[in-house]
Design an enzyme around this catalytic site. Structure first.
Site, PDB file in Angstrom:
ATOM      1  N   GLU A  85      -5.298  -7.430  14.737  1.00  0.00           N
ATOM      2  CA  GLU A  85      -4.784  -6.101  14.396  1.00  0.00           C
ATOM      3  C   GLU A  85      -5.917  -5.076  14.513  1.00  0.00           C
ATOM      4  O   GLU A  85      -5.687  -3.918  14.807  1.00  0.00           O
ATOM      5  CB  GLU A  85      -4.203  -6.124  12.975  1.00  0.00           C
ATOM      6  CG  GLU A  85      -3.125  -5.079  12.760  1.00  0.00           C
ATOM      7  CD  GLU A  85      -2.321  -5.327  11.503  1.00  0.00           C
ATOM      8  OE1 GLU A  85      -1.278  -5.986  11.586  1.00  0.00           O
ATOM      9  OE2 GLU A  85      -2.729  -4.848  10.431  1.00  0.00           O
ATOM     10  N   GLY A  90      -5.089  -1.954   4.975  1.00  0.00           N
ATOM     11  CA  GLY A  90      -4.255  -3.066   4.503  1.00  0.00           C
ATOM     12  C   GLY A  90      -4.928  -4.426   4.657  1.00  0.00           C
ATOM     13  O   GLY A  90      -5.017  -5.218   3.723  1.00  0.00           O
ATOM     14  N   ARG A  91      -5.429  -4.692   5.861  1.00  0.00           N
ATOM     15  CA  ARG A  91      -6.005  -6.025   6.118  1.00  0.00           C
ATOM     16  C   ARG A  91      -7.386  -6.195   5.493  1.00  0.00           C
ATOM     17  O   ARG A  91      -7.993  -7.248   5.609  1.00  0.00           O
ATOM     18  CB  ARG A  91      -6.028  -6.316   7.619  1.00  0.00           C
ATOM     19  CG  ARG A  91      -6.759  -5.297   8.465  1.00  0.00           C
ATOM     20  CD  ARG A  91      -6.418  -5.495   9.945  1.00  0.00           C
ATOM     21  NE  ARG A  91      -6.884  -4.404  10.794  1.00  0.00           N
ATOM     22  CZ  ARG A  91      -6.235  -3.259  10.965  1.00  0.00           C
ATOM     23  NH1 ARG A  91      -5.116  -3.023  10.313  1.00  0.00           N
ATOM     24  NH2 ARG A  91      -6.708  -2.326  11.781  1.00  0.00           N
ATOM     25  N   LYS A 114       0.842  -1.198   0.000  1.00  0.00           N
ATOM     26  CA  LYS A 114       0.000   0.000   0.000  1.00  0.00           C
ATOM     27  C   LYS A 114       0.881   1.253   0.000  1.00  0.00           C
ATOM     28  O   LYS A 114       0.682   2.165  -0.772  1.00  0.00           O
ATOM     29  CB  LYS A 114      -0.909  -0.038   1.240  1.00  0.00           C
ATOM     30  CG  LYS A 114      -1.839   1.131   1.374  1.00  0.00           C
ATOM     31  CD  LYS A 114      -2.834   0.902   2.502  1.00  0.00           C
ATOM     32  CE  LYS A 114      -3.553   2.192   2.848  1.00  0.00           C
ATOM     33  NZ  LYS A 114      -4.531   2.018   3.920  1.00  0.00           N
ATOM     34  N   GLU A 142      10.346  -4.877   4.728  1.00  0.00           N
ATOM     35  CA  GLU A 142      10.474  -6.274   4.278  1.00  0.00           C
ATOM     36  C   GLU A 142      10.159  -6.399   2.785  1.00  0.00           C
ATOM     37  O   GLU A 142      10.858  -7.081   2.036  1.00  0.00           O
ATOM     38  CB  GLU A 142       9.503  -7.187   5.040  1.00  0.00           C
ATOM     39  CG  GLU A 142       9.761  -7.319   6.510  1.00  0.00           C
ATOM     40  CD  GLU A 142       8.984  -6.302   7.340  1.00  0.00           C
ATOM     41  OE1 GLU A 142       8.808  -5.150   6.881  1.00  0.00           O
ATOM     42  OE2 GLU A 142       8.570  -6.652   8.453  1.00  0.00           O
ATOM     43  N   HIS A 153      -5.660 -34.099  16.616  1.00  0.00           N
ATOM     44  CA  HIS A 153      -4.564 -34.952  17.088  1.00  0.00           C
ATOM     45  C   HIS A 153      -3.438 -34.133  17.708  1.00  0.00           C
ATOM     46  O   HIS A 153      -2.341 -34.634  17.914  1.00  0.00           O
ATOM     47  CB  HIS A 153      -4.042 -35.813  15.930  1.00  0.00           C
ATOM     48  CG  HIS A 153      -5.139 -36.660  15.346  1.00  0.00           C
ATOM     49  ND1 HIS A 153      -5.396 -37.936  15.785  1.00  0.00           N
ATOM     50  CD2 HIS A 153      -6.077 -36.378  14.415  1.00  0.00           C
ATOM     51  CE1 HIS A 153      -6.440 -38.417  15.113  1.00  0.00           C
ATOM     52  NE2 HIS A 153      -6.872 -37.489  14.288  1.00  0.00           N
ATOM     53  N   LYS A 187       7.751  -0.942  13.098  1.00  0.00           N
ATOM     54  CA  LYS A 187       8.457  -0.597  11.866  1.00  0.00           C
ATOM     55  C   LYS A 187       9.546   0.455  12.144  1.00  0.00           C
ATOM     56  O   LYS A 187      10.668   0.369  11.658  1.00  0.00           O
ATOM     57  CB  LYS A 187       7.475  -0.050  10.809  1.00  0.00           C
ATOM     58  CG  LYS A 187       6.541  -1.105  10.190  1.00  0.00           C
ATOM     59  CD  LYS A 187       5.654  -0.494   9.104  1.00  0.00           C
ATOM     60  CE  LYS A 187       4.691  -1.509   8.502  1.00  0.00           C
ATOM     61  NZ  LYS A 187       3.830  -0.995   7.440  1.00  0.00           N
TER      62      LYS A 187
HETATM   63  C1  G6Q Z   1      -2.771  -3.950   7.753  1.00  0.00           C
HETATM   64  C2  G6Q Z   1      -1.553  -3.382   8.296  1.00  0.00           C
HETATM   65  C3  G6Q Z   1      -0.294  -4.087   7.870  1.00  0.00           C
HETATM   66  C4  G6Q Z   1       0.127  -3.794   6.442  1.00  0.00           C
HETATM   67  C5  G6Q Z   1       1.554  -4.257   6.230  1.00  0.00           C
HETATM   68  C6  G6Q Z   1       2.026  -4.009   4.829  1.00  0.00           C
HETATM   69  O1  G6Q Z   1      -3.881  -3.533   7.964  1.00  0.00           O
HETATM   70  O2  G6Q Z   1      -1.502  -2.037   8.029  1.00  0.00           O
HETATM   71  O3  G6Q Z   1      -0.381  -5.482   8.032  1.00  0.00           O
HETATM   72  O4  G6Q Z   1      -0.739  -4.412   5.541  1.00  0.00           O
HETATM   73  O5  G6Q Z   1       2.380  -3.629   7.146  1.00  0.00           O
HETATM   74  O6  G6Q Z   1       1.948  -2.664   4.499  1.00  0.00           O
HETATM   75  P1  G6Q Z   1       2.109  -2.192   3.018  1.00  0.00           P
HETATM   76  O7  G6Q Z   1       1.011  -2.771   2.206  1.00  0.00           O
HETATM   77  O8  G6Q Z   1       2.073  -0.700   3.057  1.00  0.00           O
HETATM   78  O9  G6Q Z   1       3.438  -2.718   2.544  1.00  0.00           O
END
Ligand code: G6Q
Length: 556
Positions: free
Chosen positions: A353, A267-268, A206, A212, A384, A512
């Site tokens: 989250e 994001g989620r 996003k 990462e 199990h 972060k």
């Molecule tokens: C989701 C969070 C988080 C995010 C990641 C990746 O709601 O904000 O999980 O999706 O940190 O972020 P980017 O899409 O900006 O790389």
């Protein structure tokens, strides 16, 4: 707003809890043969059976009163109407617009966003069809065989759960891989399985700044360049999904290969946006749109069904009942479907989250429990492993059991066995086994009195453990879309009642920032002393003990 726990509906529930806490579900079923009909709700082929819960009609009416007291319907309408309900980031929350199939406008700051949403969907269709048909070729004319999604968190878990669940709908000869971890192992092991000329990297972020993802994206680019050595070839093999077109361009991905989304998509909650590009590539755009249709159906149900028949609302209220009145610390997700193996991971982020918050919307520390710990595993494997604790442990663990009525892979007796195991578990958790029943059982098995006395307490099960069973016809894109949207709305309703903002994630942001500072200290020569003693000690330990090794590698 009145303090939640002092409120009328909460107090009524507290009082009611005292009268029901020792009632066994076994007796509730014996007293009411209509329980299954009374405590179930449905949408299309999805049936929620919540009769195996520690509730009666009075409990449910108190819970619905709690939802009304918390203005759940108003908050829901405000969310769909594009109000800035994500107050700490001053954003509206409109993932529902991404799957709005009504033809009606959805406005953000007075502007209809639907034309943009449709334009991106058209772009995704055009591109995914080109790739899938073989019209889009790699730099040397090879067909694309591997899609590597590079993203993390919301830019990974959503597309990943869908691609895994929808394998039977994938195009033959096309594979989807997901690389998220900063640990190079994730990328390195994935790259061992693909060839540069037939691989398409989807860089999903996003912000296009997540450490990462950028690390993996640049390393993937380097791998590609080392093998291909042609800068021009990049455009055939790297596309971006982001709200930050400028940064994607800096990376070397031109606008035509960038799939946009917007800051009003969390994001989620983003798998419905262009973050679903990997899904569209792997399954085809028709299946991606069927996923959106399913989610849209659930949106309509959530908007229109009375609270008493509203699946996400019922699930949310039951969750609150156990979380806040029975002090259940966790909630388990048990999909009886191998295809849904990743569902617990996906829901972990969605729920934890969103509702892992201590400060309420008014800036005050809450004095009640908020989001539960979400965990789980696909059945029958979990049986199990950890089910023992569910049956006889000391902790209450309410759980959702999900199962298709029909298998995508009808093979001999497999699905009947799977189905009976699912029902056997919820039945055993509900019924338990009484002392007298356990004695009878052992006597029939021929054990003598002395042996029975010795072990009998271990063979008694309290039961009265609550579960929801969610049954659906088959796991199709449409049904999956409805299930995922169902959980999104469940989490939303709980957040509203707990009076927290389910749409920010300051904890993630904090992590972060700190990682960036520590990374700098790891690269400096000599010891550091600017952190706490533990963090200083660990940084210095790595530098001192592994100095030679790190120097030798040159990179680290
Ligand atoms: C989701 C969070 C988080 C995010 C990641 C990746 O709601 O904000 O999980 O999706 O940190 O972020 P980017 O899409 O900006 O790389």
């Amino acid at each position: 707003m009145t303090d939640l726990i002092e409120s009328k509906a909460w107090q009524a529930l507290k009082e009611h809890y005292e009268s029901i806490k020792d009632v066994h579900m076994r007796d509730m079923f014996a007293d009411d043969p209509q329980r299954f009909e009374e405590f179930s709700a449905s949408l299309n082929d999805i049936l929620l059976d919540y009769s195996k819960n520690r509730v009666n009609k009075e409990t449910m009416s108190h819970l619905f009163a709690l939802a009304r007291q918390g203005h759940v319907e108003e908050w829901r309408d405000n969310m769909f109407a594009g109000e800035a309900i994500n107050s700490t980031e001053d954003r509206c929350v409109l993932h529902s617009a991404l799957r709005n199939r009504s033809g009606k406008p959805v406005r953000v700051n007075g502007r209809n966003v639907m034309p943009k949403v449709k334009a991106v969907l058209a772009h995704m269709r055009d591109f995914s069809e080109q790739v899938r048909s073989g019209e889009w070729r790699g730099y040397n004319g090879a067909r694309i065989k591997s899609i590597v999604n590079i993203g993390i968190g919301g830019s990974d878990l959503g597309p990943h759960v869908v691609c895994e669940a929808m394998k039977p709908f994938a195009q033959r000869g096309l594979k989807a891989y997901f690389v998220s971890n900063a640990d190079a192992t994730h990328l390195v092991e994935t790259l061992k399985q693909v060839e540069p000329e037939s691989t398409l990297f989807v860089i999903a972020s996003k912000t296009f700044t997540t450490q990462e993802t950028m690390l993996n994206a640049y390393s993937a680019r380097k791998w590609f360049m080392d093998l291909v050595g042609n800068e021009k070839a990049i455009e055939k093999h790297f596309v971006a999904v982001t709200t930050n077109i400028e940064l994607a361009e800096k990376f070397g991905i031109n606008e035509a290969n960038t799939f946009e989304f917007w800051d009003w998509v969390g994001g989620r909650y983003s798998l419905w946006s262009s973050v679903g590009l990997t899904i569209a590539l792997y399954l085809g755009m028709d299946h991606f749109e069927a996923l959106l249709e399913g989610a849209y159906d659930m949106d309509q149900h959530f908007k229109k069904a009375p609270l008493e028949k509203n699946i996400p609302v019922i699930l949310a209220l039951l969750g609150i009942w156990y979380n806040n009145f029975f002090d259940a610390q966790s909630h388990a997700i048990m999909p009886y479907s191998q295809y849904l193996e990743r569902l617990p991971d996906y829901l972990q982020q969605l729920d934890m989250e969103s509702n892992g918050k201590t400060i309420d919307r008014n800036g005050h520390r809450v004095n009640y429990l908020t989001g539960p710990i979400i965990w789980g595993q696909s059945g029958t494997n979990g049986q199990h492993a950890f089910f023992q604790l569910l049956h006889q442990g000391t902790k209450p663990v309410p759980a959702d059991f999900l199962i298709p009525a029909l298998s995508q892979n009808p093979l001999g007796l497999h699905h009947r066995v799977l189905f009976s195991n699912c029902l056997a578990q919820t039945k055993a958790l509900m019924l338990g086994k009484k002392y007298a029943e356990a004695v009878d059982e052992m006597t029939h098995q021929g054990f003598d009195k002395e042996t029975i006395e010795e072990v009998i307490q271990h063979k008694v099960f309290d039961g009265n453990k609550p579960t929801n069973t969610i049954i659906f016809e088959r796991l199709t894109p449409k049904t999956l879309g409805s299930i995922l949207a169902m959980y999104e709305h469940k989490v939303f309703v709980q957040g509203v009642i707990w009076n927290i903002n389910s749409f920010d994630q300051w904890g993630v942001e904090y992590g972060k920032v700190l990682a960036g500072q520590i990374q700098k200290d790891l690269s400096k020569p000599g010891d550091v002393d600017n952190h706490d003693a533990s963090t200083n000690g660990l940084i210095n330990y790595r530098k001192r003990v592994y100095f030679d090794e790190i120097e030798k590698c040159g990179v680290d």
